[in-house]
Design a protein around this motif. Sequence first.
Motif, mmCIF file in Angstrom:
data_model
loop_
_atom_site.group_PDB
_atom_site.id
_atom_site.type_symbol
_atom_site.label_atom_id
_atom_site.label_comp_id
_atom_site.label_asym_id
_atom_site.label_seq_id
_atom_site.Cartn_x
_atom_site.Cartn_y
_atom_site.Cartn_z
ATOM 1 N N GLU A 1 21.364 -6.655 -7.155
ATOM 2 C CA GLU A 1 20.365 -6.759 -8.219
ATOM 3 C C GLU A 1 19.315 -7.804 -7.880
ATOM 4 O OE1 GLU A 1 22.172 -7.375 -12.082
ATOM 5 O OE2 GLU A 1 24.001 -6.395 -11.363
ATOM 6 N N ARG A 2 18.060 -7.482 -8.187
ATOM 7 C CA ARG A 2 16.959 -8.425 -8.023
ATOM 8 C C ARG A 2 16.859 -9.309 -9.250
ATOM 9 N NH1 ARG A 2 11.756 -4.915 -6.778
ATOM 10 N NH2 ARG A 2 12.270 -4.208 -8.843
ATOM 11 N N LYS A 3 16.449 -10.560 -9.063
ATOM 12 C CA LYS A 3 16.226 -11.459 -10.198
ATOM 13 C C LYS A 3 15.054 -10.986 -11.041
ATOM 14 C CE LYS A 3 18.179 -15.530 -8.111
ATOM 15 N NZ LYS A 3 18.001 -16.901 -7.702
ATOM 16 N N SER A 4 14.097 -10.341 -10.406
ATOM 17 C CA SER A 4 12.913 -9.890 -11.128
ATOM 18 C C SER A 4 13.140 -8.575 -11.860
ATOM 19 C CB SER A 4 11.741 -9.754 -10.157
ATOM 20 O OG SER A 4 12.044 -8.787 -9.167
ATOM 21 N N GLY A 5 14.353 -8.061 -11.813
ATOM 22 C CA GLY A 5 14.670 -6.817 -12.513
ATOM 23 C C GLY A 5 14.404 -5.604 -11.655
ATOM 24 N N GLU B 1 11.211 -14.339 -5.433
ATOM 25 C CA GLU B 1 12.337 -14.078 -6.319
ATOM 26 C C GLU B 1 13.262 -13.028 -5.733
ATOM 27 O OE1 GLU B 1 11.381 -13.101 -10.309
ATOM 28 O OE2 GLU B 1 10.198 -14.904 -10.635
ATOM 29 N N ASP B 2 12.794 -12.239 -4.793
ATOM 30 C CA ASP B 2 13.588 -11.127 -4.290
ATOM 31 C C ASP B 2 14.323 -11.406 -2.991
ATOM 32 O OD1 ASP B 2 13.095 -9.506 -6.432
ATOM 33 O OD2 ASP B 2 11.307 -8.611 -5.548
ATOM 34 N N TYR B 3 14.141 -12.588 -2.410
ATOM 35 C CA TYR B 3 14.845 -12.892 -1.166
ATOM 36 C C TYR B 3 16.343 -13.048 -1.420
ATOM 37 C CZ TYR B 3 15.956 -14.881 3.357
ATOM 38 O OH TYR B 3 16.509 -15.099 4.586
ATOM 39 N N TYR B 4 16.706 -13.826 -2.432
ATOM 40 C CA TYR B 4 18.104 -13.992 -2.809
ATOM 41 C C TYR B 4 18.407 -13.028 -3.951
ATOM 42 C CZ TYR B 4 17.823 -18.322 -0.153
ATOM 43 O OH TYR B 4 17.636 -19.242 0.841
ATOM 44 N N ARG B 5 19.529 -12.338 -3.834
ATOM 45 C CA ARG B 5 19.893 -11.361 -4.861
ATOM 46 C C ARG B 5 21.361 -11.500 -5.251
ATOM 47 N NH1 ARG B 5 16.552 -5.847 -3.553
ATOM 48 N NH2 ARG B 5 14.604 -6.870 -3.013
ATOM 49 N N LYS B 6 21.674 -10.976 -6.398
ATOM 50 C CA LYS B 6 23.061 -10.968 -6.878
ATOM 51 C C LYS B 6 23.739 -9.727 -6.303
ATOM 52 C CE LYS B 6 25.843 -10.858 -11.082
ATOM 53 N NZ LYS B 6 25.802 -10.814 -12.544
ATOM 54 N N CYS B 7 24.832 -9.944 -5.566
ATOM 55 C CA CYS B 7 25.539 -8.846 -4.928
ATOM 56 C C CYS B 7 26.991 -8.844 -5.388
ATOM 57 C CB CYS B 7 25.491 -8.966 -3.413
ATOM 58 S SG CYS B 7 23.822 -8.877 -2.771
ATOM 59 N N ASN B 8 27.416 -7.703 -5.898
ATOM 60 C CA ASN B 8 28.776 -7.562 -6.395
ATOM 61 C C ASN B 8 29.463 -6.452 -5.621
ATOM 62 O OD1 ASN B 8 30.565 -5.785 -8.390
ATOM 63 N ND2 ASN B 8 30.813 -7.945 -8.913
ATOM 64 N N GLU C 1 37.267 -8.261 -6.625
ATOM 65 C CA GLU C 1 35.848 -8.238 -6.979
ATOM 66 C C GLU C 1 35.258 -9.581 -6.576
ATOM 67 O OE1 GLU C 1 32.929 -7.135 -10.705
ATOM 68 O OE2 GLU C 1 35.068 -7.365 -11.084
ATOM 69 N N ILE C 2 34.171 -9.531 -5.829
ATOM 70 C CA ILE C 2 33.505 -10.746 -5.368
ATOM 71 C C ILE C 2 32.023 -10.605 -5.674
ATOM 72 C CG2 ILE C 2 32.971 -12.217 -3.383
ATOM 73 C CD1 ILE C 2 35.530 -11.086 -2.061
ATOM 74 N N THR C 3 31.444 -11.661 -6.250
ATOM 75 C CA THR C 3 30.012 -11.659 -6.558
ATOM 76 C C THR C 3 29.364 -12.865 -5.897
ATOM 77 O OG1 THR C 3 30.421 -10.582 -8.683
ATOM 78 C CG2 THR C 3 28.296 -11.686 -8.394
ATOM 79 N N PHE C 4 28.396 -12.598 -5.049
ATOM 80 C CA PHE C 4 27.538 -13.634 -4.492
ATOM 81 C C PHE C 4 26.305 -13.676 -5.394
ATOM 82 C CE2 PHE C 4 28.707 -14.073 0.306
ATOM 83 C CZ PHE C 4 30.040 -14.227 -0.022
ATOM 84 N N THR C 5 26.082 -14.794 -6.048
ATOM 85 C CA THR C 5 24.980 -14.903 -6.999
ATOM 86 C C THR C 5 23.629 -15.116 -6.320
ATOM 87 O OG1 THR C 5 25.419 -17.259 -7.202
ATOM 88 C CG2 THR C 5 26.469 -15.808 -8.826
ATOM 89 N N HIS C 6 23.643 -15.659 -5.114
ATOM 90 C CA HIS C 6 22.406 -15.933 -4.356
ATOM 91 C C HIS C 6 22.603 -15.457 -2.914
ATOM 92 C CE1 HIS C 6 22.074 -18.638 -7.773
ATOM 93 N NE2 HIS C 6 20.774 -18.628 -7.569
ATOM 94 N N ALA C 7 22.776 -14.153 -2.761
ATOM 95 C CA ALA C 7 23.045 -13.577 -1.443
ATOM 96 C C ALA C 7 21.755 -13.324 -0.678
ATOM 97 C CB ALA C 7 23.811 -12.268 -1.590
ATOM 98 N N TYR C 8 21.872 -13.445 0.631
ATOM 99 C CA TYR C 8 20.766 -13.067 1.504
ATOM 100 C C TYR C 8 21.332 -12.293 2.690
ATOM 101 C CZ TYR C 8 22.129 -17.037 4.462
ATOM 102 O OH TYR C 8 22.827 -17.911 5.252
#
Length: 154
Positions: free
Chosen positions: A8-12, A84-91, A103-110
Amino acid sequence: MSISLRIERKSGGEPIEFVNGEITGFTYMNNSAKNLSAKSSVLAHSLHIRSKIPLHSLPSVIDNADNTNMLYTWANTEYKPDSEDYYRKCNIQIVRNENTIREITFTHAYVEKYQEQMDTSKEILEFELVLKQKEDQLGKIQYSPQLEPKETRE
């Protein structure tokens, strides 16, 4: 057993999603020391994801459109401090018999590494994706199930 990935992007906007058997392999690597006075203080958490996708399911690239919902586009995004789109939430979620077993979520993945190859005879795109969490955000990685600390005996 199935593995799903949601980015997911932070900018939606539309997320990048892989479900229904598209993810063929997953590895979570944590080579950080639990004791910070140990040999190395270099922390590294990474997700290694492998996939095979039918070419017909890939979205088309439209000129002058926002194509940031494509994995290929995100993997090639240049780092900019204000982006805002370089780091994304990845689940990533692993499900067996309708039960989530990991289940693992990286909140600021690159994207650390992305490679793909196409097999036009089979009409398949294969890719390998390596994601890392932003170094100053390591404490925000979310795990499920949570592990309880072991009790120590005196």
